[in-house]
Write an enzyme that holds these catalytic residues in place. Structure first.
Site, PDB file in Angstrom:
ATOM      1  N   SER A 230       0.820  -1.270   0.098  1.00  0.00           N
ATOM      2  CA  SER A 230       0.129   0.125  -0.245  1.00  0.00           C
ATOM      3  C   SER A 230       0.919   1.144   0.008  1.00  0.00           C
ATOM      4  CB  SER A 230      -1.171   0.042   1.248  1.00  0.00           C
ATOM      5  OG  SER A 230      -2.256  -0.100   0.890  1.00  0.00           O
ATOM      6  N   ASP A 456      -8.761  -4.470  -6.433  1.00  0.00           N
ATOM      7  CA  ASP A 456      -8.293  -3.987  -5.221  1.00  0.00           C
ATOM      8  C   ASP A 456      -9.060  -2.625  -4.732  1.00  0.00           C
ATOM      9  OD1 ASP A 456      -6.712  -2.383  -3.346  1.00  0.00           O
ATOM     10  OD2 ASP A 456      -4.715  -3.694  -3.747  1.00  0.00           O
ATOM     11  N   HIS A 484      -7.331  -6.133  -1.155  1.00  0.00           N
ATOM     12  CA  HIS A 484      -6.142  -5.359  -0.985  1.00  0.00           C
ATOM     13  C   HIS A 484      -4.849  -6.201  -1.106  1.00  0.00           C
ATOM     14  CE1 HIS A 484      -3.979  -1.685  -0.743  1.00  0.00           C
ATOM     15  NE2 HIS A 484      -3.973  -1.629   0.565  1.00  0.00           N
TER      16      HIS A 484
END
Length: 514
Positions: A230, A456, A484
């Site tokens: 991320s 995602d 994710h």
């Protein structure tokens, strides 16, 4: 990345489905397996050479590890508050290491994103975050980036103020709600320097990336092996751009696009969450007798209607003196979209909410915002704001929100207005960074693996495509799936590509589709 992006890049990485199930069952117990003692390490030749002589003291540190938590090892790393004035104040960064369980080949530094999530927690969960081939071969080392966790955490609001901030309507539809929303925009901007002093101006991504090179030296590694997820992909890419000759094997999973504007990031993320929500509702409808309705559009409309109802009248919960307000309901719906394994728990929470009980959605909101029974367990909400708004202080005035709403509603009919209002978030920022976001290309670095997942919600697949293209040596690996990030998500193709690269140095084919 503004109001919504802050925080929406973290939780699925720290929580497995079992943790969410435990929350539903009100079971907060749990233990972690003990780890073997750390191996002693001798710095590799040149590992501790500083980029500037003035930083020699920091680069020559040797870490003193001691047992902590449930058998892991902890230490502290000292870094300068301001790299432009390294003889000034310093910061102490919290480190946690889970030693390799097999034949060790080195250290793997990890970061879960956020920005603002404690990297020590990520490392402590190494046995669930990473598969056995990684934990056997590497000491997994997490650090709380400056201003987060136990690394001189930045502070912007009191816990009571944070409760109010999280609970407020993220999509104000009355003059009173808009005024309250803007009150918190100003309160956050004032609160960070008032409560944190000079630190509030020194929690940028560039500074955290410089800290990572000090950590690399202290670990005795000539090159940095790194796994970032991320926002951790932005941190890793920034490191590679600053120190291309120090790059070892870098994996950037659930990538952030560093080439587009803040507005475009928000717009694309809104679309990502809409895609994830549609996938969830579609799965419900396909299963038959869906509690939300007989079609995807009907299900989405019912969720939107439910959020509007909570806005008008908060729901009771089993928590003393707390109701489910619309901000909590929004975060409670968003959190389970991070992982397909969470969808059954979203079923439970939404069914209960539709029946008038907001307890589970409030618990998911608390989990998302790191709130425990007695207050907040870390400062991630505040750190997310401070880091994002220092990196990029872009904001629009409230008067310009209506003009942006059509674009955002086209991208996300369900959440679009929330993201449009999120463009105002950094408008109250009162400090200016001494380090600024870079045009990142990491020219001269060895191959860097970038992973994207097609559905995602938090980091849309296109971001990974763009980051891999932006990096001079980027190698794209694509996962067709929900949730994710891509590694350790049930896709053997992705898992093999990551492990073969990190352990053996085998670079996957650019464009590998899994």
């Amino acid at each position: 990345m503004k109001r919504l992006v802050v925080g929406l890049l973290v939780l699925a990485l720290l929580l497995g489905a079992g943790a969410v199930a435990a929350l539903v069952a009100l079971d907060d117990t749990g233990t972690s397996p003990s780890s073997p003692p750390a191996q002693s390490t001798t710095p590799e030749p040149g590992a501790q050479d500083p980029p500037r002589p003035a930083l020699a003291t920091f680069y020559s540190q040797r870490l003193s590890w001691s047992s902590c938590r449930d058998g892991d090892l902890c230490a502290t790393l000292t870094v300068p508050l301001d790299y432009h004035h390294p003889d000034g104040d310093t910061l102490d960064l919290a480190l946690l290491k889970v030693p390799a369980t097999g034949d060790r080949i080195g250290s793997l530094v990890v970061n879960p994103g956020g920005p603002g999530a404690p990297g020590t927690d990520y490392a402590a969960n190494a046995s669930s975050v990473f598969r056995d081939p990684i934990t056997r071969a590497f000491d997994v080392v997490g650090f709380d980036p400056r201003g987060t966790g136990d690394s001189d955490p930045v502070d912007c609001l009191t816990d009571d103020e944070l409760d109010q901030y999280v609970a407020e309507d993220p999509d104000p539809d009355t003059a009173a709600e808009a005024a309250q929303y803007l009150h918190w925009v100003d309160a956050f901007g004032r609160g960070c320097p008032e409560r944190s002093g000079e630190l509030a101006a020194h929690v940028t991504t560039v500074e955290a990336a410089r800290d990572m090179d000090v950590l690399r030296a202290a670990l005795g590694e000539a090159q940095l092996d790194y796994f970032g997820a991320s926002y951790g992909t932005k941190l890793g890419a920034t490191y590679a751009d600053l120190f291309p000759d120090r790059v070892g094997r870098l994996v950037l999973d659930g990538a952030v696009d560093l080439s587009i504007s803040s507005r475009e990031l928000s717009l694309e993320q809104a679309a990502g969450f809409e895609t994830a929500l549609r996938a969830y509702v579609s799965d419900c409808v396909a299963g038959g007798d869906c509690y939300l309705g007989d079609t995807v559009d009907a299900g989405l409309a019912r969720i939107r209607s439910f959020l509007d109802q909570v806005d008008a009248e908060p729901l009771p919960t089993s928590e003393a003196d707390r109701t489910l307000q619309v901000g909590n309901a929004f975060y409670g719906v968003v959190l389970p979209l991070y992982n397909r394994d969470y969808w059954p728990y979203l079923d439970q929470a939404l069914k209960a909410g539709l029946d008038g009980d907001g307890t589970l959605l409030l618990r998911f909101s608390d989990l998302y915002n790191s709130r425990g029974p007695s207050g907040y367990t870390d400062n991630s909400t505040e750190a997310q704001y401070a880091i994002n708004c220092l990196d990029d202080p872009y904001a629009i005035p409230a008067s310009r929100v209506p003009a942006n709403v059509p674009d955002f509603e086209q991208a996300s009919p369900t959440f679009g207005r929330v993201f449009a209002w999120g463009l105002t978030t950094c408008g109250g920022m009162q400090v200016t960074a001494t380090e600024h976001d870079r045009h990142v290309d990491a020219k001269g670095a060895p191959p860097i693996v970038v992973i994207g997942t097609t559905r995602d919600p938090a980091t849309p697949y296109e971001w990974a495509v763009h980051l891999a293209d932006q990096l001079d040596s980027g190698v794209l690996v694509s996962r067709d799936g929900d949730g994710h990030t891509g590694y350790n998500a049930g896709n053997a193709c992705v898992d093999s590509a990551v492990e073969d690269y990190l352990i053996d140095g085998t670079v996957p084919e650019d464009g590998l589709s899994c």
